[in-house]
Structure formats: structure tokens, C-alpha cells
Design an enzyme around this catalytic site. Structure first.
Site, PDB file in Angstrom:
ATOM      1  N   HIS A   1      -9.743  -5.446  -2.993  1.00 29.58           N
ATOM      2  CA  HIS A   1      -8.408  -5.561  -2.404  1.00 29.58           C
ATOM      3  C   HIS A   1      -8.527  -5.901  -0.925  1.00 29.58           C
ATOM      4  O   HIS A   1      -9.368  -5.356  -0.218  1.00 29.58           O
ATOM      5  CB  HIS A   1      -7.568  -4.288  -2.606  1.00 29.58           C
ATOM      6  CG  HIS A   1      -8.251  -3.021  -2.215  1.00 29.58           C
ATOM      7  ND1 HIS A   1      -9.219  -2.433  -3.002  1.00 29.58           N
ATOM      8  CD2 HIS A   1      -8.109  -2.216  -1.138  1.00 29.58           C
ATOM      9  CE1 HIS A   1      -9.643  -1.323  -2.413  1.00 29.58           C
ATOM     10  NE2 HIS A   1      -8.999  -1.174  -1.273  1.00 29.58           N
TER      11      HIS A   1
ATOM     12  N   ASP B   1       0.865  -1.187   0.000  1.00 26.77           N
ATOM     13  CA  ASP B   1       0.000   0.000   0.000  1.00 26.77           C
ATOM     14  C   ASP B   1       0.901   1.237   0.000  1.00 26.77           C
ATOM     15  O   ASP B   1       1.850   1.331   0.777  1.00 26.77           O
ATOM     16  CB  ASP B   1      -0.915  -0.003   1.232  1.00 26.77           C
ATOM     17  CG  ASP B   1      -2.036   1.022   1.109  1.00 26.77           C
ATOM     18  OD1 ASP B   1      -3.207   0.600   1.114  1.00 26.77           O
ATOM     19  OD2 ASP B   1      -1.740   2.236   1.013  1.00 26.77           O
TER      20      ASP B   1
HETATM   21  P1  AMP Z   1      -9.846   1.553   0.242  1.00 25.29           P
HETATM   22  O1  AMP Z   1     -10.408   1.535  -1.169  1.00 25.29           O
HETATM   23  O2  AMP Z   1     -10.571   2.523   1.128  1.00 25.29           O
HETATM   24  O3  AMP Z   1      -9.766   0.170   0.830  1.00 25.29           O
HETATM   25  O4  AMP Z   1      -8.363   2.111   0.151  1.00 25.29           O
HETATM   26  C1  AMP Z   1      -7.566   1.964  -0.986  1.00 25.29           C
HETATM   27  C2  AMP Z   1      -6.127   1.769  -0.576  1.00 25.29           C
HETATM   28  O5  AMP Z   1      -5.355   1.711  -1.752  1.00 25.29           O
HETATM   29  C3  AMP Z   1      -5.555   2.902   0.294  1.00 25.29           C
HETATM   30  O6  AMP Z   1      -4.981   2.329   1.469  1.00 25.29           O
HETATM   31  C4  AMP Z   1      -4.492   3.538  -0.610  1.00 25.29           C
HETATM   32  O7  AMP Z   1      -3.364   3.995   0.092  1.00 25.29           O
HETATM   33  C5  AMP Z   1      -4.156   2.395  -1.553  1.00 25.29           C
HETATM   34  N1  AMP Z   1      -3.678   2.836  -2.856  1.00 25.29           N
HETATM   35  C6  AMP Z   1      -4.262   3.725  -3.702  1.00 25.29           C
HETATM   36  N2  AMP Z   1      -3.542   3.854  -4.827  1.00 25.29           N
HETATM   37  C7  AMP Z   1      -2.469   3.034  -4.694  1.00 25.29           C
HETATM   38  C8  AMP Z   1      -1.347   2.734  -5.528  1.00 25.29           C
HETATM   39  N3  AMP Z   1      -1.179   3.292  -6.716  1.00 25.29           N
HETATM   40  N4  AMP Z   1      -0.434   1.845  -5.062  1.00 25.29           N
HETATM   41  C9  AMP Z   1      -0.581   1.261  -3.849  1.00 25.29           C
HETATM   42  N5  AMP Z   1      -1.621   1.509  -3.030  1.00 25.29           N
HETATM   43  C10 AMP Z   1      -2.554   2.383  -3.443  1.00 25.29           C
END
Ligand code: AMP
Length: 131
Positions: A93, A29
Site C-alpha cells: 500500500h 486510511d
Molecule cells: P503500515 O502497514 O505500517 O504501512 O500501516 C498500515 C496502515 O493501514 C495504517 O495507517 C492503518 O491505519 C491502515 N489500516 C489498517 N486497517 C485499515 C482498514 N481496515 N481500513 C483503512 N485503513 C486501514
């Protein structure tokens, strides 16, 4: 439009890869709750976890378990927590989060890592994977 995670799967945007097989990918993340915070995703783009077909759901859990075991071996923590939220990214995810305190599970408390730390922790978790 493809989700940001589909773009990662397709190599259009980078990630710190932890594990991959034919149907699933694990990567760090980018805004971690704790060092080693990892996301496990199906390559199939589906928004909500309980909309996955049962086979993919079960396989995602098995894949996540394997990655969690590797995180546990690599990162100093009391346990690895699991969360599924998806309010930000509409592509299933599983969050695997090394936990030492309750705040690590809250998504309110974040840690900042430099690029070198991301690379190193991803490599270490990858090396701890067992088939
Ligand atoms: P959620 O959809 O609320 O479960 O959160 C989405 C997660 O994806 C968050 O913890 C972000 O930090 C993470 N995230 C978003 N874009 C990226 C990326 N490009 N690479 C890695 N993690 C990501």
C-alpha cells in the site's frame, strides 16, 4: 490467510473508497495522519512493494499519482507526501498524505474524523479525479 486489504477488495469489510480500476483500489486510511490520508493498493496481494512485478509497480505509481493530484485539488495542504511502510499490513500500500507540517508525515500524530467526514472527503477526492 487473506490480508485485511484483500478482504476490503472482496467487499468483506467496508472502506471509504476513493478510486478503483481493474487492478488497483484507493481508500481512506482509517487512522489518518491528516484528513485525506489515502492508501493505494494493487488488487494482487503481495507483501512488499519491491517484490511486485515491474509492470504492476509502475502502474501502481501511475494510479497513486492520479489519486494524489485529486487529493491536492481537494484538501488544503502544502503538498501530498508519499510513504511506503507496510509494517502493519502485509499487502502493498502506498500512503498518500496531505502535508502541512513535518509531523503529518511521522505517523506519530493522528487526526480523528467522524463517519460523515470520511464519507465526504472520499466523495470529494473521487469527484476530483481526472482520467
Ligand atoms: P503500515 O502497514 O505500517 O504501512 O500501516 C498500515 C496502515 O493501514 C495504517 O495507517 C492503518 O491505519 C491502515 N489500516 C489498517 N486497517 C485499515 C482498514 N481496515 N481500513 C483503512 N485503513 C486501514
Amino acid at each position: 490467510m487473506a490480508s485485511i486489504f484483500t478482504k476490503i477488495i472482496n467487499g468483506e469489510i467496508p472502506c471509504y473508497k476513493v478510486a478503483e480500476n481493474e487492478n488497483f483500489l484507493a481508500f481512506l486510511d482509517i487512522n489518518p495522519n491528516a484528513k485525506g490520508h489515502t492508501l493505494c493498493i494493487p488488487k494482487k496481494e503481495v507483501d512488499k512493494i519491491f517484490d511486485l512485478d515491474e509492470e504492476t509497480y509502475m502502474e501502481l505509481m501511475a494510479f497513486s499519482r492520479k489519486v494524489a493530484k485529486a487529493i491536492e485539488k481537494t484538501v488544503v495542504c502544502k503538498r501530498v507526501g508519499i510513504s511506503v511502510i507496510g509494517l502493519e499490513v502485509p499487502h502493498v500500500h502506498v500512503h498518500l498524505i496531505p502535508l502541512n507540517e513535518m509531523k503529518d508525515a511521522t505517523f506519530q500524530h493522528k487526526v480523528s474524523l467522524d463517519q460523515e467526514e470520511f464519507v465526504q472527503i472520499a466523495e470529494k477526492i473521487n469527484a476530483a479525479l481526472t482520467e
